[in-house]
Design an enzyme around this catalytic site. Structure first.
Site, mmCIF file in Angstrom:
data_model
loop_
_atom_site.group_PDB
_atom_site.id
_atom_site.type_symbol
_atom_site.label_atom_id
_atom_site.label_comp_id
_atom_site.label_asym_id
_atom_site.label_seq_id
_atom_site.Cartn_x
_atom_site.Cartn_y
_atom_site.Cartn_z
ATOM 1 N N ASP A 86 0.876 -1.175 0.000
ATOM 2 C CA ASP A 86 0.000 0.000 0.000
ATOM 3 C C ASP A 86 0.912 1.223 0.000
ATOM 4 O O ASP A 86 2.072 1.161 0.405
ATOM 5 C CB ASP A 86 -0.963 -0.030 1.193
ATOM 6 C CG ASP A 86 -2.153 0.901 0.991
ATOM 7 O OD1 ASP A 86 -2.162 1.674 0.007
ATOM 8 O OD2 ASP A 86 -3.084 0.865 1.819
ATOM 9 N N CYS A 271 -13.518 -21.263 21.023
ATOM 10 C CA CYS A 271 -12.818 -21.510 19.762
ATOM 11 C C CYS A 271 -11.904 -22.702 19.990
ATOM 12 O O CYS A 271 -11.409 -22.897 21.098
ATOM 13 C CB CYS A 271 -12.003 -20.266 19.390
ATOM 14 S SG CYS A 271 -10.821 -20.511 18.050
ATOM 15 N N CYS A 276 -6.304 -21.583 21.207
ATOM 16 C CA CYS A 276 -7.354 -21.670 22.229
ATOM 17 C C CYS A 276 -7.442 -23.067 22.845
ATOM 18 O O CYS A 276 -7.930 -23.216 23.961
ATOM 19 C CB CYS A 276 -8.691 -21.252 21.638
ATOM 20 S SG CYS A 276 -8.676 -19.543 21.090
HETATM 21 N N1 GUN Z 1 -6.196 1.540 3.580
HETATM 22 C C1 GUN Z 1 -7.395 1.758 4.157
HETATM 23 N N2 GUN Z 1 -8.131 2.625 3.418
HETATM 24 C C2 GUN Z 1 -7.383 2.964 2.357
HETATM 25 C C3 GUN Z 1 -7.593 3.835 1.234
HETATM 26 O O1 GUN Z 1 -8.641 4.446 1.056
HETATM 27 N N3 GUN Z 1 -6.560 3.913 0.317
HETATM 28 C C4 GUN Z 1 -5.382 3.230 0.482
HETATM 29 N N4 GUN Z 1 -4.431 3.353 -0.444
HETATM 30 N N5 GUN Z 1 -5.177 2.423 1.524
HETATM 31 C C5 GUN Z 1 -6.154 2.289 2.448
HETATM 32 ZN ZN ZN Z 2 -8.862 -19.600 18.842
#
Ligand code: GUN
Ligand code: ZN
Length: 569
Positions: A86, A271, A276
């Protein structure tokens, strides 16, 4: 490259090829950061992750930046699998101290060897004014377009912003589709999820989704709580990412598919994951790492449950269990009703799983909406005897077909039998959305329907000793022979027709499978599972078969089968 392997509701199990790697969707990319290994990469893999996601902004400002650039991101983390990065959009919005430019983040992601790269989109808040949302969208689109020019070898993520404005989400979807990224990601939805505004979330996703190219995987940015996975998968989300397992663990919170619990308040661990099974609640409360590991197990358990429900054809049934966990989930489910016309277009015509009635919410499923429309198209009269099905009047001859014949509804009985030839006409009329009179014409005066002596079900339809088609045992639908298809096509005027490219005509005539990249056009009535007519450029029938995609998908997918062809000339 993305291919559908199985489908239910508007959800799909897909195979997403990322360079030399491939992942099965729906899946979740586990968020990892350079400074913290709350759960080891080995455990992350063991628990079920096929892909991880990490953040360019956090990496670039960390003390390891140089090392990451030198070694490459795969070696740095020791991960032999695809890595999604990201850009830093979310961190710039939530932390806002360190600056990174659109150019810098792309260059950094490229230089460290990321497999899926994200441009620096502008995070649009649900509370942003329309003016602000529009400006941010404009800039985001420019950034995606210029990213596509730079990012060609790697895959590119196309963030879809637009805030709380359906018309801006639509615009975003259309514009981002044009920029041709490899995966779409719905952005700006984290605040909606944090505040349990699931109804708004569903609206943001669906107003984008119905304008997006459906041949590519769709990611919900920051969706990491298992309680919403079934809801999002049912409306077409293929990809989730989660830091939730770690963030919640640090806050002493224990994830379950029905919501979050404070670990300090748990007397029991409901769980049976390895964590767990081997530890007490008290031990989990004292160990963030153990708690995070349980959180990941709970996350992947739901991912696997959803994939299996898609294979089984029971995703709606699963979702109707999940919506009982919170009133906001129930409300979001009701919001889906507003989008039923769109959701119906990707709903399979038939299902391996019987239609289970699980409460009045089940009435809202696309299968019921479709049944109502198809029954109306039959134009049957008072003379045609009917039975009741979820408040609809259904001609007796449709008793064996999906969903009427494959449904479990408490207290509902179906009595009476139609004459075989009447039943055959009704099935054909219902299946091809044509008036009964036309179905009658297609079959002709000399039509004879044969039933099985053992089961009493329709088996074959003949005319003057010529076989027009057979009726499928599993769901009662009519499967025409080549001769039968020719008779039907005369009455249907191009409905349920798929046109193929000229260069594959001879292959299709020989009975070869029709791949979507060879589809030149398809009637917009076609839904996944419909029986269709495959025709050549001169309009001549080449083959019949079962559509695996709807019309829109057939013309946009570049990989995978469009029509499972059956009869050869
Ligand atoms: N991570 C959570 N929301 C977003 C978003 O709107 N854009 C990007 N690039 N990463 C994110
Ligand atoms: Zn668990």
């Amino acid at each position: 490259m993305f291919e559908i392997k199985a489908r239910a509701a508007s959800g799909r199990v897909g195979r997403w090829q990322i360079g030399k790697y491939s992942v099965t969707t729906p899946t979740l990319a586990v968020v990892v950061t350079p400074n913290s290994r709350i759960v080891s990469l080995r455990d992350i893999k063991k628990i079920g992750a096929e892909i991880i996601i990490t953040n360019a902004y956090i990496m670039k400002k960390s003390e390891h930046a140089e090392q990451i650039e030198k070694k490459g991101v795969h070696k740095f983390y020791g991960w032999d699998g695809p890595i999604y990065t990201d850009s830093g959009t979310f961190q710039m919005y939530s932390q806002g101290k360190f600056e990174i430019t659109p150019q810098e983040t792309l260059e950094f992601q490229k230089s460290i060897g990321s497999d899926v790269i994200t441009p620096l989109d502008l995070f649009t808040l649900p509370t942003d004014s329309k003016e602000v949302a529009r400006e941010k969208l404009k800039e985001t689109i420019l950034r995606i377009r210029s990213a596509r020019e730079i990012i060609q070898k790697q895959q590119l993520c196309g963030p879809v912003q637009g805030g709380a404005y359906p018309e801006l989400r639509k615009k975003a979807a259309l514009e981002v589709s044009k920029a041709n990224p490899d995966i779409f990601a719905i952005g700006g939805i984290v605040p909606m999820m944090e505040q349990y505004r699931f109804s708004k979330l569903v609206e943001a996703i669906l107003s984008a989704r119905r304008n997006l190219d459906t041949s590519k995987p769709l990611h919900a940015f920051g969706a990491g709580h298992p309680m919403i996975f079934a809801l999002l998968a049912a409306i077409g989300i293929d990809f989730f990412d989660s830091a939730a397992y770690a963030i919640f663990a640090r806050q002493g919170r224990y994830l379950t598919v029905n919501g979050t619990k404070a670990i300090s308040e748990l007397h029991e661990l409901p769980c049976s994951c390895p964590v767990c099974s081997e530890n007490t609640a008290r031990e989990l409360a004292g160990d963030t790492s153990l708690l995070a590991k349980h959180n990941l197990y709970a996350t992947f358990e739901e991912i696997k449950t959803i994939r299996q429900a898609i294979f089984d054809g029971s995703l709606w049934e699963l979702l109707e269990q999940r919506i009982r966990s919170h009133p906001a989930m129930l409300e979001a489910y009701k919001t889906l009703g507003k989008y039923r016309k769109f959701l119906e277009t990707s709903e399979p015509v038939s299902s391996k799983h019987a239609f289970f009635y699980l409460g009045k919410e089940s009435l809202q499923r696309p299968a019921v909406f479709r049944a109502k429309n198809r029954l109306a198209a039959m134009k049957f009269t008072k003379k045609d005897e009917t039975f009741g099905w979820l408040g609809l009047k259904v001609p007796l001859g449709l008793k064996m077909i999906y969903p009427f014949g494959q449904s479990v509804i408490p207290g509902q009985k179906k009595s009476g039998v139609a004459k075989p030839i009447d039943a055959a006409r009704q099935v054909i009329s219902y299946q091809y959305r044509m008036p009964l009179l036309k179905a009658k014409k297609a079959i002709g005066r000399e039509g004879v329907a044969e039933i099985s002596r053992n089961t009493g079900r329709l088996q074959r339809l003949k005319s003057k000793d010529m076989l027009l088609g057979t009726f499928r045992d599993s769901d009662g639908y009519f499967v025409p022979t080549f001769a039968g298809a020719k008779e039907l096509a005369k009455q249907l005027h191009g409905a349920y027709t798929v046109h193929v490219n000229k260069d594959v005509e001879s292959f299709i005539r020989e009975g070869k499978t029709l791949f979507s990249k060879f589809v030149a056009g398809a009637d917009d009535k076609i839904r996944p599972g419909d029986e269709v007519f495959v025709v050549g450029s001169a309009g001549e029938l080449l083959a019949t078969g079962t559509a695996l995609l709807n019309s829109r998908e057939m013309t946009s997918f570049k990989y995978g089968i469009a029509v499972d062809t059956r009869h050869i000339n």
